[in-house]
Write a protein that holds these residues in place. Structure first.
Motif, short mmCIF file in Angstrom:
data_model
loop_
_atom_site.label_atom_id
_atom_site.label_comp_id
_atom_site.label_asym_id
_atom_site.label_seq_id
_atom_site.Cartn_x
_atom_site.Cartn_y
_atom_site.Cartn_z
N HIS A 210 -6.46 1.43 -9.47
CA HIS A 210 -6.05 1.67 -8.16
C HIS A 210 -6.11 -0.01 -7.44
CE1 HIS A 210 -10.13 0.96 -6.39
NE2 HIS A 210 -10.43 1.95 -6.97
N GLY A 211 -5.58 -0.09 -6.45
CA GLY A 211 -5.58 -1.39 -5.77
C GLY A 211 -6.62 -1.76 -4.70
N GLY A 212 -7.85 -1.46 -5.15
CA GLY A 212 -9.06 -1.76 -4.27
C GLY A 212 -9.06 -1.39 -2.73
N ASN A 213 -9.01 -2.25 -1.75
CA ASN A 213 -9.05 -1.90 -0.32
C ASN A 213 -7.52 -1.34 0.01
OD1 ASN A 213 -11.72 -2.67 -0.08
ND2 ASN A 213 -11.36 -4.52 0.63
N ASP A 214 -6.37 -1.62 -0.79
CA ASP A 214 -5.14 -1.40 -0.70
C ASP A 214 -4.98 0.30 -0.94
OD1 ASP A 214 -4.47 -3.68 0.59
OD2 ASP A 214 -3.40 -4.38 -1.29
N ARG A 215 -6.12 1.04 -1.74
CA ARG A 215 -6.01 2.20 -2.04
C ARG A 215 -5.50 3.32 -1.14
NH1 ARG A 215 -9.33 6.84 -3.14
NH2 ARG A 215 -8.85 7.83 -5.01
N LYS A 217 -3.57 2.63 1.38
CA LYS A 217 -2.12 2.67 1.62
C LYS A 217 -1.13 2.99 0.51
CE LYS A 217 -2.58 -1.49 3.14
NZ LYS A 217 -2.39 -2.88 3.49
N GLU A 218 -1.77 2.30 -0.67
CA GLU A 218 -0.92 2.44 -1.95
C GLU A 218 -0.98 3.99 -2.49
OE1 GLU A 218 -1.95 0.68 -6.26
OE2 GLU A 218 -1.30 -0.99 -4.90
N TYR A 219 -1.60 4.88 -2.25
CA TYR A 219 -1.67 6.26 -2.76
C TYR A 219 -1.32 7.17 -1.37
CZ TYR A 219 -4.25 5.27 -7.08
OH TYR A 219 -4.49 4.88 -8.27
N LYS A 228 0.65 0.62 6.77
CA LYS A 228 1.77 1.25 6.30
C LYS A 228 1.80 1.76 4.94
CE LYS A 228 6.52 -0.06 5.97
NZ LYS A 228 7.22 0.96 6.56
N GLY A 229 2.25 2.99 4.93
CA GLY A 229 2.15 3.57 3.55
C GLY A 229 2.93 2.90 2.46
N TYR A 234 4.86 2.83 -4.73
CA TYR A 234 4.12 3.20 -6.00
C TYR A 234 4.65 4.26 -7.00
CZ TYR A 234 0.07 4.59 -8.68
OH TYR A 234 -0.93 4.69 -9.76
N VAL A 235 5.19 5.34 -6.47
CA VAL A 235 5.99 6.12 -7.14
C VAL A 235 6.81 5.54 -8.10
CG1 VAL A 235 6.76 8.43 -7.32
CG2 VAL A 235 4.67 8.18 -6.12
N SER A 236 7.94 4.82 -7.34
CA SER A 236 9.19 4.27 -7.80
C SER A 236 8.63 3.30 -9.07
CB SER A 236 9.82 3.46 -6.83
OG SER A 236 10.02 4.31 -5.63
N PHE A 237 7.46 2.86 -8.82
CA PHE A 237 6.82 2.02 -9.79
C PHE A 237 6.63 2.82 -11.19
CE2 PHE A 237 2.83 0.96 -11.94
CZ PHE A 237 3.10 -0.11 -12.83
#
Length: 374
Positions: A210-215, A217-219, A228-229, A234-237
């Protein structure tokens, strides 16, 4: 005869989630220039959320007032990151603090010390010989980030020419059993080794760190108080970049019936979103203790995707000790997916002892794996 119009008003009860107030008074032994935060099961353990920032009363005293659902909550105090978390006086870690919320509560806490005041010896972890790094800095063009990617290959992989189903899992750094052992690991590889020895189907597992403190937002595919979500990107990735790479470099079964996605908490939220958006890519999903509370729009999105999910297999699990809303929110989604007709491909397990922690997801990975392996 004079006609009379009678109006009958039905007063229906308003169903609301019972909440109670907690006032936390936090004292420190030594003045710090950093801001203090509370991180817990009620905010997906975010160590630096502004919504959970403590107010400073004086140089050694802080306070925060929270409205929380009735039930048990676990938490710790941080100074903005998990490298700066509270610890015991001698530097050893403290267990999660517990709030048993049934009535309004005042709680006094004393912070004995901080983990960054001690020289940190970075543990060197070793993994089984069938757990490998795909890349320590795999590029995610949809997010313009790099991320460590893990892969578990069944022990028989190197001795055969077979192709295997694949499970894509979030929070990759906590997935596999390490030596020395870690308290926050799923140990998925150990479970799978055991199940395969007992005759279960062999599968590959891909773990995405996961992206650390970005989790948060990233999930999350939707905007929230945390920003901002980034979940859609992420799913496109996963669909456009990572899966084609795995399919090109490993012997996989590429079709949707042999491709699953799974995760817990925020990872459970994004896993359900992924299968709803891409049911022709992911044929099954494991949704463990999903953080639907942070993304209520997911209910509407899934409702509009029901026709596309009619061939999907989705496994839900939630515990009674994860707060009063966890089971309720998960059951609500289960009911939406079964609104047209009851499906044996949609499973919901409620566990009385279930807590928002890795040992619970480790244990419940077994029925999930057995469910998708059928």
């Amino acid at each position: 005869m004079t006609g009379r119009l009678f109006i009958i008003i039905l007063l229906l009860p308003v169903i609301s989630i019972a909440q109670v107030k907690v006032l936390l008074n936090v004292s420190v032994l030594k003045k710090t220039q950093d801001t203090l935060f509370i991180a817990g099961s009620f905010n997906d353990w975010n160590p630096s959320s502004e919504a959970f920032m403590l107010k400073q009363k004086d140089s050694l005293t802080y306070v925060i007032e929270l409205n929380l659902p009735k039930g048990n909550h676990e938490f710790k105090i941080t100074r903005g990151s998990w490298d700066k978390t509270e610890c015991q006086k001698n530097g050893t870690s403290v267990a999660n603090r517990i709030l048993n919320m049934n009535v309004d509560t005042v709680m006094d806490i004393e912070i004995a010390n901080w983990s960054d005041n001690f020289k940190q010896v970075k543990e060197k972890y070793h993994f089984g010989d069938h757990v490998h790094l795909v890349d320590s800095a795999f590029y995610m063009p949809q997010l313009n980030k790099h991320r460590q990617i893990w892969i578990y290959l069944p022990k028989g992989y190197s001795k055969s020419n077979k192709r295997y189903p694949v499970i894509y899992m979030q929070d990759g750094q906590n997935l596999f059993h390490a030596n020395p052992p870690r308290a926050d690991e799923w140990a998925v590889d150990s479970i799978m080794d055991s199940l395969i020895r007992e005759g279960s189907k062999e599968m590959i597992v891909v773990g995405i760190d996961h992206g650390g403190n970005d989790r948060l937002k990233e999930y999350n595919p939707y905007d929230s108080q945390y920003g901002k979500g980034e979940g859609q990107a992420y799913v496109s990735f996963l669909v456009e970049t990572l899966k084609p790479h795995i399919d090109s470099n490993y012997r996989t079964l590429k079709d949707f019936e042999n491709t699953s996605i799974a995760g817990s908490s925020m990872g459970g939220l994004i896993s359900l979103y992924a299968i709803a958006q891409h049911p022709k890519t992911f044929g099954s999903a494991g949704v463990f203790s999903p953080a639907f509370w942070l993304a209520p729009q997911i209910y509407t999105d899934v409702t509009t995707k029901l026709n596309g999910l009619k061939h999907s297999k989705i496994f839900f699990v939630a515990g009674d000790k994860e707060g009063s809303t966890m089971v309720q929110n998960t059951k609500k989604m289960y009911d939406i997916l079964n609104s047209k007709e009851k499906s044996k491909n949609i499973v919901f397990l409620e566990k009385e002892d279930g807590k928002h922690t890795e040992w619970f997801w480790h244990r419940e990975f077994v029925p999930f794996y057995q469910f998708i392996a059928k």
